[in-house]
Design a protein around this motif. Structure first.
Motif, PDB file in Angstrom:
ATOM      1  N   GLU A 104       1.138  -1.401  -0.215  1.00 20.27           N
ATOM      2  CA  GLU A 104       0.496   0.020   0.295  1.00 20.27           C
ATOM      3  C   GLU A 104       1.103   1.194  -0.499  1.00 20.27           C
ATOM      4  O   GLU A 104       0.295   1.875  -1.114  1.00 20.27           O
ATOM      5  CB  GLU A 104      -0.710  -0.327   1.227  1.00 20.27           C
ATOM      6  CG  GLU A 104      -2.349  -0.922   1.534  1.00 20.27           C
ATOM      7  CD  GLU A 104      -2.455  -1.812   1.142  1.00 20.27           C
ATOM      8  OE1 GLU A 104      -0.812  -2.277   1.557  1.00 20.27           O
ATOM      9  OE2 GLU A 104      -3.503  -2.872   0.273  1.00 20.27           O
ATOM     10  N   ARG A 147      -6.927  -8.959   5.806  1.00 15.22           N
ATOM     11  CA  ARG A 147      -7.165  -9.837   4.537  1.00 15.22           C
ATOM     12  C   ARG A 147      -7.985  -8.414   3.759  1.00 15.22           C
ATOM     13  O   ARG A 147      -9.043  -8.611   4.645  1.00 15.22           O
ATOM     14  CB  ARG A 147      -7.236 -10.703   3.701  1.00 15.22           C
ATOM     15  CG  ARG A 147      -5.281 -11.120   4.637  1.00 15.22           C
ATOM     16  CD  ARG A 147      -4.180 -10.508   3.555  1.00 15.22           C
ATOM     17  NE  ARG A 147      -4.476 -10.019   1.440  1.00 15.22           N
ATOM     18  CZ  ARG A 147      -3.674 -11.229   1.505  1.00 15.22           C
ATOM     19  NH1 ARG A 147      -3.662 -11.970   1.100  1.00 15.22           N
ATOM     20  NH2 ARG A 147      -4.267 -10.869  -0.469  1.00 15.22           N
ATOM     21  N   GLU A 148      -7.656  -7.366   3.087  1.00 18.38           N
ATOM     22  CA  GLU A 148      -9.060  -7.032   2.101  1.00 18.38           C
ATOM     23  C   GLU A 148      -9.335  -5.990   2.855  1.00 18.38           C
ATOM     24  O   GLU A 148     -10.842  -5.160   2.639  1.00 18.38           O
ATOM     25  CB  GLU A 148     -10.459  -8.122   1.596  1.00 18.38           C
ATOM     26  CG  GLU A 148     -10.079  -9.098   1.299  1.00 18.38           C
ATOM     27  CD  GLU A 148      -9.275  -8.816  -0.322  1.00 18.38           C
ATOM     28  OE1 GLU A 148      -8.903  -7.853  -1.173  1.00 18.38           O
ATOM     29  OE2 GLU A 148      -8.469  -9.890  -0.593  1.00 18.38           O
TER      30      GLU A 148
HETATM   31  N1  ASP Z   1      -3.660  -5.127   0.022  1.00 16.17           N
HETATM   32  C1  ASP Z   1      -4.746  -6.086   0.885  1.00 16.17           C
HETATM   33  C2  ASP Z   1      -5.536  -6.802  -0.118  1.00 16.17           C
HETATM   34  O1  ASP Z   1      -4.762  -8.328  -0.818  1.00 16.17           O
HETATM   35  C3  ASP Z   1      -5.397  -4.797   1.653  1.00 16.17           C
HETATM   36  C4  ASP Z   1      -7.073  -4.713   0.302  1.00 16.17           C
HETATM   37  O2  ASP Z   1      -6.682  -4.853  -0.792  1.00 16.17           O
HETATM   38  O3  ASP Z   1      -8.018  -4.752   1.101  1.00 16.17           O
HETATM   39  O4  ASP Z   1      -5.472  -7.942   1.532  1.00 16.17           O
END
Ligand code: ASP
Ligand code: MG
Length: 413
Positions: free
Chosen positions: A117, A194-195
């Motif tokens: 990021e 994650r995410e």
């Molecule tokens: N880059 C991180 C992930 O892939 C956070 C995100 O994309 O939301 O988990």
């Protein structure tokens, strides 16, 4: 003041970044805070690099590949790439030094994982400046305070809000920052899971507070099902917060499950829009009532069904259940569906190999344990008689359950 969030898929190459920049540049009338994920599948690549580094294996080729990927994109985006190249090189040097740090795995993981990021936001911010936007890069590692639960930081809301309100008036009109990361009291990086970038956007939206938060997606909005599985899935014009939160609970991946609550608490609309087709209206998630919502179908893959059978001719009782839930909690797992019978208790969890085997070990102390992997959990929310019959009759159903609100079937693929 609006918050925009762009995920990895929307930043995966030169063309994608140009598209993101054009969306940002056509929305500059108001103050904008832009939250960015790592580019493409950078986070997956970093996870691999961390695993290699922490087990003493060579990670140079993986890290060079990742660096080349970023440098190649910069080469295409920038008229004078020399300066940004130097920055990319030095960020990768920092990253590398963190991969071989000594410490608890989850701690090291978090000191590394956020570089995806950091690098993407740096690159995009420079690009926006080149394109004429007076954008300010802000480090989320000074904004979002969490506890020290590495890989799953718990936001310290009071401090975070205070900090954001304090810095906001001193920042430029357009801010570029990172999703997914915050910091703890010791100024160490802590990731939000994650995410987690959607959640970052919601945290900032809540604290600023924003007029709206927009999550830019590769689908036209929140849909009644995954269009790759169900081609006649429809896009919702609007949805209540509660309905959206429940969909994400069942596994709808369109928005991270933690995103809705902070925004609902401050009545801030959450918009899901297409970065491929930004003129489409998308979905507005807000405080509304929609009578007769169509059935919502959520597919959750890679499920594991675990059954605990009593071995001593007793029946499943509350002592057994207490033991089972204690073990699940101890293994850091979450139950997606559960069911009991006279002599056995079955439940379904996401298949995370390491955790599942730890859990089975614990349960085997008291029960005969059986398990199946590779299962698909389908939830039909607001089912009607057609979908109710259709999904129960699917081939390979090994567990089914229905309440007034939802039908769930667990299917052997
Ligand atoms: N880059 C991180 C992930 O892939 C956070 C995100 O994309 O939301 O988990
Ligand atoms: Mg992502």
């Amino acid at each position: 003041m609006k918050v925009f969030k762009f995920g990895g898929a929307s930043l995966k190459n030169e063309e994608a970044i140009r598209n993101v920049a054009s969306i940002i540049l056509s929305n500059t009338k108001e103050n904008l805070w832009v939250v960015l994920s790592a580019m493409g599948s950078t986070t997956d690549a970093l996870e691999k690099i961390i695993a290699l580094g922490q087990t003493g294996k060579d990670f140079n080729s993986e890290i060079n590949q990742l660096k080349e990927y970023h440098l190649a994109i910069a080469q295409h985006l920038f008229k004078e790439p020399e300066k940004i190249n130097l920055t990319i090189h030095s960020l990768f040097d920092e990253l590398k030094a963190n991969v071989i740090r000594v410490g608890d795995y989850d701690f090291v993981y978090d000191q590394v994982i956020g570089y995806g990021e950091i690098i993407s936001s740096t690159l995009v911010c420079h690009f926006l400046r080149q394109e004429g936007l007076d954008a300010e890069w802000v480090d989320a590692r000074n904004l979002i305070l969490t506890d020290s639960t590495f890989r799953e930081g718990q936001v310290q809301w009071g401090e975070t809000e205070k900090k954001i309100k304090e810095v906001y008036p001193h920042l430029k009109k357009h801010v570029i920052t990172q999703g997914f990361i915050g910091y703890n009291e010791k100024k160490e990086t802590v990731s939000l899971g994650r995410e987690g970038s959607d959640y970052s956007a919601a945290i900032l939206g809540y604290c600023l507070p924003a007029e709206s938060v927009t999550i830019w997606k590769d689908v036209p909005g929140v849909m009644s099902a995954d269009p790759k599985r169900i081609p006649d899935a429809v896009v919702f014009e609007e949805l209540p917060y509660k309905e959206t939160a429940e969909m994400t609970y069942y596994g709808a991946s369109v928005i991270h499950p933690k995103t809705v609550k902070p925004l609902a608490m401050r009545n801030i609309p959450l918009l899901a829009k297409s970065f491929i087709n930004p003129d489409l209206p998308g979905t507005k998630i807000h405080d509304c009532h929609i009578p007769n919502l169509p059935p919502l179908i959520v597919h959750k893959e890679d499920q594991c069904l675990i059954s605990c059978k009593v071995t001593d001719y007793t029946y499943i009782n509350e002592d057994h259940l207490g033991f089972i839930f204690q073990a699940i909690h101890q293994s850091g797992m979450h139950v997606n569906v559960m069911q009991n019978s006279a002599i056995s208790f079955s439940f379904c969890v996401d298949y995370r190999e390491h955790k599942v085997f730890k859990l089975i070990d614990l349960l085997s102390k008291k029960f005969e344990v059986f398990y199946n992997t590779g299962l698909l959990l389908i939830t039909v929310k607001n089912y009607n008689s057609k979908t109710f019959n259709e999904y129960r009759a699917l081939k390979g159903v090994i567990l089914e359950q229905s309440s007034r609100a939802a039908l769930q079937v667990l299917v052997k693929n």
